[in-house]
Design a protein around this motif. Structure first.
Motif, short mmCIF file in Angstrom:
data_model
loop_
_atom_site.label_atom_id
_atom_site.label_comp_id
_atom_site.label_asym_id
_atom_site.label_seq_id
_atom_site.Cartn_x
_atom_site.Cartn_y
_atom_site.Cartn_z
N PRO A 1 0.93 -1.15 0.00
CA PRO A 1 -0.03 -0.01 0.17
C PRO A 1 0.78 1.35 0.00
CG PRO A 1 -0.31 -1.16 2.12
CD PRO A 1 0.52 -2.03 1.10
N MET A 2 2.07 1.24 0.64
CA MET A 2 2.81 2.31 0.64
C MET A 2 3.36 2.88 -0.69
SD MET A 2 4.90 1.53 3.95
CE MET A 2 5.76 3.31 4.28
N GLU A 3 3.51 1.83 -1.49
CA GLU A 3 4.08 2.03 -3.01
C GLU A 3 2.93 2.65 -3.68
OE1 GLU A 3 5.38 -1.88 -4.22
OE2 GLU A 3 7.02 -1.93 -3.05
N LYS A 4 1.70 2.04 -3.44
CA LYS A 4 0.61 2.55 -4.14
C LYS A 4 0.12 3.95 -4.06
CE LYS A 4 -2.07 -0.86 -4.73
NZ LYS A 4 -3.37 -1.96 -4.28
N VAL A 5 0.52 4.20 -2.61
CA VAL A 5 0.31 5.94 -2.27
C VAL A 5 1.52 6.73 -2.99
CG1 VAL A 5 -1.62 5.37 -0.82
CG2 VAL A 5 0.85 5.66 -0.06
N GLY A 6 2.81 5.95 -3.32
CA GLY A 6 3.72 6.68 -3.88
C GLY A 6 4.59 7.37 -2.61
N LEU A 7 4.90 6.69 -1.49
CA LEU A 7 5.56 7.04 -0.41
C LEU A 7 7.03 6.35 -0.83
CD1 LEU A 7 3.54 6.68 2.87
CD2 LEU A 7 4.23 8.72 1.83
N VAL A 8 6.92 5.33 -1.41
CA VAL A 8 8.11 4.47 -1.59
C VAL A 8 8.04 4.04 -2.86
CG1 VAL A 8 7.81 2.16 -1.00
CG2 VAL A 8 9.16 3.49 0.63
N GLU A 9 9.12 3.52 -3.39
CA GLU A 9 9.21 2.80 -4.75
C GLU A 9 10.29 1.78 -4.95
OE1 GLU A 9 10.15 6.25 -7.27
OE2 GLU A 9 12.29 6.15 -6.89
N LYS A 10 9.82 0.87 -5.78
CA LYS A 10 10.88 -0.35 -5.99
C LYS A 10 11.98 -0.06 -6.84
CE LYS A 10 8.38 -4.78 -5.50
NZ LYS A 10 7.30 -5.39 -5.90
N ALA A 11 13.17 -0.55 -6.79
CA ALA A 11 14.22 -0.58 -7.58
C ALA A 11 15.01 -1.93 -7.57
CB ALA A 11 15.18 0.87 -7.06
N THR A 12 15.87 -2.21 -8.55
CA THR A 12 16.30 -3.45 -8.52
C THR A 12 17.89 -3.23 -8.44
OG1 THR A 12 16.58 -3.21 -11.12
CG2 THR A 12 14.79 -4.36 -10.25
N LYS A 13 18.45 -4.44 -7.89
CA LYS A 13 19.92 -4.15 -7.83
C LYS A 13 20.82 -4.62 -8.97
CE LYS A 13 23.66 -5.25 -4.54
NZ LYS A 13 24.09 -5.97 -3.21
N ALA A 14 21.70 -3.76 -9.25
CA ALA A 14 22.32 -4.05 -10.56
C ALA A 14 22.86 -5.67 -10.90
CB ALA A 14 23.75 -3.46 -10.74
N ARG A 15 23.54 -6.04 -9.92
CA ARG A 15 24.31 -7.52 -10.19
C ARG A 15 23.62 -8.66 -9.87
NH1 ARG A 15 27.42 -7.47 -13.11
NH2 ARG A 15 29.13 -6.04 -13.79
N ASP A 16 22.40 -8.32 -9.02
CA ASP A 16 21.45 -9.47 -8.47
C ASP A 16 20.01 -9.00 -8.48
OD1 ASP A 16 20.56 -11.52 -6.98
OD2 ASP A 16 22.03 -11.35 -5.23
N ALA A 17 19.60 -9.94 -9.27
CA ALA A 17 18.12 -9.87 -9.59
C ALA A 17 17.01 -10.40 -8.74
CB ALA A 17 17.70 -10.47 -11.15
N ARG A 18 17.77 -10.96 -7.73
CA ARG A 18 16.94 -11.65 -6.70
C ARG A 18 16.52 -10.32 -5.69
NH1 ARG A 18 20.66 -15.97 -4.00
NH2 ARG A 18 22.23 -14.16 -4.48
N VAL A 19 17.31 -9.57 -5.40
CA VAL A 19 17.05 -8.44 -4.57
C VAL A 19 16.35 -7.25 -5.02
CG1 VAL A 19 19.36 -9.13 -3.61
CG2 VAL A 19 18.80 -6.75 -4.33
N SER A 20 15.40 -7.03 -4.34
CA SER A 20 14.48 -5.93 -4.40
C SER A 20 14.73 -4.64 -3.50
CB SER A 20 13.03 -6.23 -4.67
OG SER A 20 12.18 -5.28 -4.46
N LEU A 21 14.92 -3.74 -4.02
CA LEU A 21 15.16 -2.44 -3.26
C LEU A 21 13.94 -1.43 -3.05
CD1 LEU A 21 18.73 -1.60 -4.91
CD2 LEU A 21 18.65 -2.74 -2.76
N VAL A 22 14.07 -0.92 -1.93
CA VAL A 22 13.12 0.07 -1.64
C VAL A 22 13.72 1.44 -1.45
CG1 VAL A 22 10.86 0.33 -0.18
CG2 VAL A 22 12.37 -1.58 0.11
N ARG A 23 13.02 2.41 -2.35
CA ARG A 23 13.49 3.75 -2.16
C ARG A 23 12.54 4.79 -1.77
NH1 ARG A 23 16.78 4.32 -6.61
NH2 ARG A 23 14.88 4.30 -7.67
N LEU A 24 12.76 5.62 -0.79
CA LEU A 24 11.76 6.56 -0.27
C LEU A 24 11.85 7.60 -1.32
CD1 LEU A 24 10.38 7.42 2.29
CD2 LEU A 24 12.58 8.75 2.96
#
Lengths: 150, 150
Positions: free
Chosen positions: B75-98
């Motif tokens: 829900p926090m992504e949906k309202v735009g407080l936070v967004e997803k990002a991907t890590k360069a060398r590792d497609a498993r990890v998903s980053l969260v950015r404010l």
DNA sequence: GCATGATGCTTGATCACTCAAGCTTTTGTC
DNA sequence: GACAAAAGCTTGAGTGATCAAGCATCATGC
């Protein structure tokens, strides 16, 4: 990257600490088939003179709502730790009473949880523990006070 | 009607106090549409140099499981407080950015929660608060220590 | 260079609780 | 002594978390 006020840091530490402290105790209790909240119920009941409490009193004494108590108590009645009773002059109120089995379970479980509590406070000496208890009590009162006047 | 050990009384008070302390803070945050846990997420992210964290790191830093974080963040992504990002060398990890909006919300909400924290600790002076913080930190370490060797 | 296992995340089922609405019983008022 | 209001409890719906299982992706040994 501004830093938080001292009050806020205190509260953050309070929350973090409780999380860490409760884990071992929950696991100590799980051996007796109890959650921490269920142990709290047994504890409150065992403190009364006749092992009996109104559901509403129980609720507020363990920081739950009435409906929370209803749902918590149902399985405890089913396994016989606790039983329902009715109040003489008032058919609205429903009393909860600790059964013999409940008293026994409380005694056993309390040994476990106190052992866990000792371990968890291991790095504090007696004086620190007392001081911490005192300060937390003050904080508790302060929080109640703040809640009143909102 | 035997009485509890000092350790156990300390823990009981800890739990009771946290319950009382958190209520006003939750209600202060509700004005910004945030729960305490959601505020914690914003807080952790805002402490990093690039407002970014691995989901797993975020989870452990706020005392949640990975799945808890997934469900909290949606829900926090949906309202735009936070967004997803991907890590360069590792497609498993998903980053969260404010996001920018998230930074703004954090700034605003933090004012509210800190004001609430001041009120809640009102009956303690600066010295007591510091002492309490210190003792809780000790307890926290002690609890971690106890958890390791089980 | 490919199976095996480890890592990171999400999903389905469940749990413990809350709130709001509802039911029953009691109390107070006139 | 009837009836509105209050008190006590339960129930339905929803929330916020957990655990276990599953699905990708990466790392390692041979």
């Amino acid at each position: 990257m501004s830093t938080l006020s001292n009050s806020m840091q205190l509260i953050l530490t309070l929350v973090k600490t409780q999380g860490q402290v409760l884990k071992p105790l929950e696991s100590a209790l799980s051996y007796h088939g109890l959650s921490f909240t269920e142990w709290l119920v047994l504890h409150r009941l065992s403190q009364t003179s006749d092992f009996t409490l109104k559901r509403a009193s129980l609720a507020s004494s363990i920081g739950l709502t009435a409906s929370g108590v209803t749902r918590l108590l149902a399985p405890m009645e089913k396994v016989g730790l606790v039983e329902k009773a009715t109040k003489a002059r008032d058919a609205r109120v429903s009393l909860v009473r600790l059964t013999k089995a409940g008293q026994q379970t409380y005694t056993d479980a309390t040994k476990s949880i106190e052992f866990g509590a000792e371990k968890v406070t291991n790095m504090m000496n007696e004086q620190q523990a007392e001081q911490c208890l005192g300060l937390l009590s003050t904080l508790h009162l302060s929080a109640i006070d703040a809640t009143q006047l909102d």
